[in-house]
Write a protein that holds these residues in place. Structure first.
Motif, PDB file in Angstrom:
ATOM      1  N   MET A 151       0.786  -1.291   0.004  1.00 37.68           N
ATOM      2  CA  MET A 151      -0.073   0.063   0.095  1.00 37.68           C
ATOM      3  C   MET A 151       0.781   1.407   0.013  1.00 37.68           C
ATOM      4  N   LEU A 152       1.717   1.303   0.915  1.00 42.25           N
ATOM      5  CA  LEU A 152       2.759   2.355   0.763  1.00 42.25           C
ATOM      6  C   LEU A 152       3.399   2.646  -0.617  1.00 42.25           C
ATOM      7  N   ALA A 153       3.871   1.623  -1.153  1.00 42.54           N
ATOM      8  CA  ALA A 153       4.462   1.677  -2.310  1.00 42.54           C
ATOM      9  C   ALA A 153       3.515   2.072  -3.546  1.00 42.54           C
ATOM     10  N   SER A 154       2.211   2.108  -3.175  1.00 48.69           N
ATOM     11  CA  SER A 154       1.292   2.169  -4.381  1.00 48.69           C
ATOM     12  C   SER A 154       0.412   3.757  -4.072  1.00 48.69           C
ATOM     13  N   ASP A 155       1.228   4.568  -3.133  1.00 43.17           N
ATOM     14  CA  ASP A 155       0.775   5.769  -3.079  1.00 43.17           C
ATOM     15  C   ASP A 155      -0.600   5.668  -2.281  1.00 43.17           C
ATOM     16  N   VAL A 156      -0.970   4.960  -1.386  1.00 44.68           N
ATOM     17  CA  VAL A 156      -2.175   5.050  -0.609  1.00 44.68           C
ATOM     18  C   VAL A 156      -2.012   5.989   0.393  1.00 44.68           C
ATOM     19  N   GLY A 157      -0.901   6.031   0.905  1.00 44.06           N
ATOM     20  CA  GLY A 157      -0.340   7.197   1.948  1.00 44.06           C
ATOM     21  C   GLY A 157      -0.403   6.408   3.423  1.00 44.06           C
ATOM     22  N   PRO A 158       0.566   7.089   4.306  1.00 47.98           N
ATOM     23  CA  PRO A 158       0.757   6.370   5.467  1.00 47.98           C
ATOM     24  C   PRO A 158      -0.367   6.324   6.409  1.00 47.98           C
ATOM     25  N   LYS A 159      -1.192   7.383   6.309  1.00 46.61           N
ATOM     26  CA  LYS A 159      -2.413   7.698   7.233  1.00 46.61           C
ATOM     27  C   LYS A 159      -3.564   6.593   6.946  1.00 46.61           C
ATOM     28  N   THR A 160      -3.719   6.715   5.540  1.00 47.61           N
ATOM     29  CA  THR A 160      -4.752   5.734   5.015  1.00 47.61           C
ATOM     30  C   THR A 160      -4.376   4.247   5.086  1.00 47.61           C
ATOM     31  N   THR A 161      -3.280   4.060   5.026  1.00 51.84           N
ATOM     32  CA  THR A 161      -2.863   2.692   4.962  1.00 51.84           C
ATOM     33  C   THR A 161      -2.873   2.111   6.620  1.00 51.84           C
ATOM     34  N   GLN A 162      -2.817   2.932   7.376  1.00 48.83           N
ATOM     35  CA  GLN A 162      -2.776   2.436   8.914  1.00 48.83           C
ATOM     36  C   GLN A 162      -4.299   2.292   9.146  1.00 48.83           C
ATOM     37  N   VAL A 333      -7.602  20.013 -10.464  1.00 46.79           N
ATOM     38  CA  VAL A 333      -7.382  18.945 -11.177  1.00 46.79           C
ATOM     39  C   VAL A 333      -5.843  18.465 -10.838  1.00 46.79           C
ATOM     40  N   LEU A 334      -5.668  17.144 -10.537  1.00 51.83           N
ATOM     41  CA  LEU A 334      -4.492  16.694  -9.982  1.00 51.83           C
ATOM     42  C   LEU A 334      -4.158  15.467 -11.270  1.00 51.83           C
ATOM     43  N   ASP A 335      -2.716  15.497 -11.507  1.00 50.24           N
ATOM     44  CA  ASP A 335      -1.965  14.403 -12.221  1.00 50.24           C
ATOM     45  C   ASP A 335      -1.839  13.296 -11.272  1.00 50.24           C
ATOM     46  N   ALA A 336      -2.538  12.253 -11.565  1.00 52.77           N
ATOM     47  CA  ALA A 336      -2.130  10.927 -10.858  1.00 52.77           C
ATOM     48  C   ALA A 336      -0.871  10.361 -10.875  1.00 52.77           C
ATOM     49  N   THR A 337      -0.301  10.648 -11.878  1.00 53.47           N
ATOM     50  CA  THR A 337       1.148  10.149 -11.891  1.00 53.47           C
ATOM     51  C   THR A 337       2.038  10.722 -11.066  1.00 53.47           C
ATOM     52  N   THR A 338       1.636  11.889 -10.433  1.00 54.04           N
ATOM     53  CA  THR A 338       2.712  12.453  -9.349  1.00 54.04           C
ATOM     54  C   THR A 338       2.696  11.738  -7.986  1.00 54.04           C
ATOM     55  N   GLY A 339       1.698  10.803  -7.860  1.00 51.45           N
ATOM     56  CA  GLY A 339       1.745  10.120  -6.668  1.00 51.45           C
ATOM     57  C   GLY A 339       1.494  11.010  -5.303  1.00 51.45           C
ATOM     58  N   GLN A 340       2.515  10.907  -4.336  1.00 53.91           N
ATOM     59  CA  GLN A 340       2.326  11.787  -3.119  1.00 53.91           C
ATOM     60  C   GLN A 340       2.318  13.150  -3.323  1.00 53.91           C
ATOM     61  N   ASN A 341       2.866  13.716  -4.237  1.00 58.85           N
ATOM     62  CA  ASN A 341       3.062  14.870  -4.681  1.00 58.85           C
ATOM     63  C   ASN A 341       1.666  15.602  -4.690  1.00 58.85           C
ATOM     64  N   ALA A 342       0.790  14.678  -5.441  1.00 54.65           N
ATOM     65  CA  ALA A 342      -0.677  15.364  -5.797  1.00 54.65           C
ATOM     66  C   ALA A 342      -1.374  15.338  -4.381  1.00 54.65           C
ATOM     67  N   LEU A 343      -1.000  14.457  -3.557  1.00 58.36           N
ATOM     68  CA  LEU A 343      -1.580  14.625  -2.210  1.00 58.36           C
ATOM     69  C   LEU A 343      -1.218  15.934  -1.392  1.00 58.36           C
ATOM     70  N   GLN A 344      -0.023  16.450  -1.617  1.00 57.06           N
ATOM     71  CA  GLN A 344       0.473  17.677  -1.013  1.00 57.06           C
ATOM     72  C   GLN A 344      -0.320  18.738  -1.495  1.00 57.06           C
ATOM     73  N   LYS A 368       0.326   3.092  -9.581  1.00 57.15           N
ATOM     74  CA  LYS A 368      -0.039   3.542  -8.263  1.00 57.15           C
ATOM     75  C   LYS A 368      -1.507   4.045  -8.096  1.00 57.15           C
ATOM     76  N   GLY A 369      -2.286   3.226  -8.423  1.00 57.84           N
ATOM     77  CA  GLY A 369      -3.622   3.729  -8.227  1.00 57.84           C
ATOM     78  C   GLY A 369      -4.387   4.041  -6.954  1.00 57.84           C
ATOM     79  N   GLY A 370      -3.369   3.743  -5.907  1.00 55.20           N
ATOM     80  CA  GLY A 370      -3.689   3.807  -4.305  1.00 55.20           C
ATOM     81  C   GLY A 370      -3.860   5.367  -4.088  1.00 55.20           C
ATOM     82  N   ILE A 371      -3.313   6.425  -4.987  1.00 55.38           N
ATOM     83  CA  ILE A 371      -3.717   7.804  -4.626  1.00 55.38           C
ATOM     84  C   ILE A 371      -4.930   8.189  -4.273  1.00 55.38           C
ATOM     85  N   VAL A 372      -5.853   7.606  -5.264  1.00 57.22           N
ATOM     86  CA  VAL A 372      -7.390   7.854  -4.909  1.00 57.22           C
ATOM     87  C   VAL A 372      -7.885   7.650  -3.439  1.00 57.22           C
TER      88      VAL A 372
END
Length: 418
Positions: A151-162, A333-344, A368-372
């Protein structure tokens, strides 16, 4: 002489007849009248035979039971012959202006098409998760550490993963996850819970509905506006576009190309003009012109630059001066390919603006579709659309259940192989 004899004979016969008649009249009480002569056959046609009455009252008078009602009457339907259909009225042309509160028809459910667009994420994020449970009849709690890594490698994010792992541990402690299928079903349920926080397409609750588009450079704001304009124009709505990116001539030209393509007005200013003035002018013209929806493009800005973020706040306030309650939607509008940067980016834009939705572009280009999941869970802002290709129809409305089914569910080939 002969004539005289005939007269005498006739008189005698007449006298005899009278005498006999009088004699019978005296004893008539004991005599019967001779049978009446049969009438001669009539030359008129016989009257038509009387049909049994259908009226219950008349049937009762005749001593016959009333007939059972026809099946149509028993069902309460009319048995009268249908009246002639009125002549068809000329087909009404769809109005170009929608009534407030209306929207375009929802897109048809297309899980297979969505699954195809998510092929990269299914082959990366989802495939790695699936491999952890494949062939396991019992679930070892230690496997959750591997789930965390994926999950962390797929950009789900630490908070959501936990958050997800905590729920899985609780289910394991209650012995609810006996096998791989149970774990997989639990993961899908968590995804639906996280993603199902609202959303859906733009609704035309007011006229015009003003949509402000924001984001950093290169995420696809102008292209996304063009795709949305195509969708609403095809539904018969009157669309207006505003070229608020006054610092980049190419952006204005790109929006004008979209405007010609969808036959919609494009409001622009001079190069380097105040973007707030362009937005104000566009809102006023859309309102006066009876437009259904107005899309306002803005210049890309780095979320880390405070002056640029202050400028977009001013644009938003200027729009509100032109029309009370506007903008009605503010999409990031966010680019999904930017991963955790999109979350910031989403986090800082949310602090500056009242975001009503996320449009996640280029989702077909990342494994890394976990960014959603991370965006919806950490920010509480719903994803409204996802971009899965270059065509206008590749910008899809986001629905949590459909998205989770496409991302985590098995395709026809996988079902056949199983």
């Amino acid at each position: 002489m002969t004539t005289s004899v005939a007269i005498v004979v006739a008189l005698v016969v007449l006298a005899v007849v009278v005498f006999v008649t009088l004699s019978r009249g005296k004893g008539g009480s004991q005599l019967q009248a001779p049978p009446a002569a049969r009438p001669l056959p009539s030359t008129r046609p016989p009257p038509p035979a009387r049909r049994p009455s259908d009226r219950p009252q008349e049937r009762e008078a005749e001593g016959k039971p009333a007939p059972a009602p026809p099946a149509a009457e028993a069902r309460g339907e009319s048995t009268r012959p249908a009246a002639a259909a009125p002549s068809a009225a000329p087909e009404a042309r769809p109005p170009s202006a929608a009534q407030p509160g209306s929207s375009i028809a929802p897109a048809k459910r297309d899980v297979a098409g969505l699954r195809k667009g998510l092929a990269a994420s299914r082959g990366g994020f989802v495939a790695k998760l699936s491999a952890l449970f494949q062939g396991k009849k019992e679930i070892d709690p230690a496997i959750l550490q591997q789930v965390e890594e994926v999950m962390l490698a797929s950009d789900v994010g630490p908070k959501t993963t936990q958050t997800i792992l905590a729920r899985l541990r609780e289910s394991l402690e209650r012995n609810e996850l006996h096998d791989a299928d149970a774990v997989w079903a639990s993961l899908r349920a968590e995804a639906v819970r996280i993603l199902g926080i609202g959303g859906g397409p733009v609704r035309l609750d007011v006229k015009p509905t003003v949509v402000l588009m924001v984001g950093v450079n290169g995420v696809g704001k102008t292209t996304t506006i063009g795709k949305l304009a195509t969708r609403y124009k095809a539904a018969g709505k009157k669309v207006v576009l505003a070229a608020g990116d006054t610092f980049r001539a190419a952006a204005v030209q790109q929006l004008e190309i979209w405007g010609k393509r969808v036959e919609s007005e494009v409001v622009r200013g001079k190069e380097g003009a105040d973007p707030g003035a362009v937005a104000f002018d566009a809102t006023s013209r859309a309102k006066d012109g009876g437009a259904d929806i107005l899309f306002i493009d803005t210049a890309g800005r780095l979320h880390t630059k405070a002056p640029l973020m202050d400028e977009i706040k001013k644009v938003r306030k200027t729009i509100a001066k032109a029309m009370d309650g506007a903008p009605h939607e503010t999409f990031l509008v966010l680019d999904a390919t930017t991963g955790q940067n999109a979350l910031q980016q989403a986090s800082l834009f949310k602090e500056a603006l009242d975001l009503t939705g996320i449009i996640l572009t280029k989702l077909d280009g990342t494994a890394k579709g976990g960014i959603v999941l991370g965006i919806c869970d950490e920010l509480g802002v719903p994803v409204r659309y996802v971009g899965l290709g270059e065509r206008a129809e590749d910008l899809r409305e986001f629905h949590a259940e459909e998205f989770v089914e496409a991302l985590f569910g098995k395709g026809e080939d996988e079902v056949a192989a199983a």
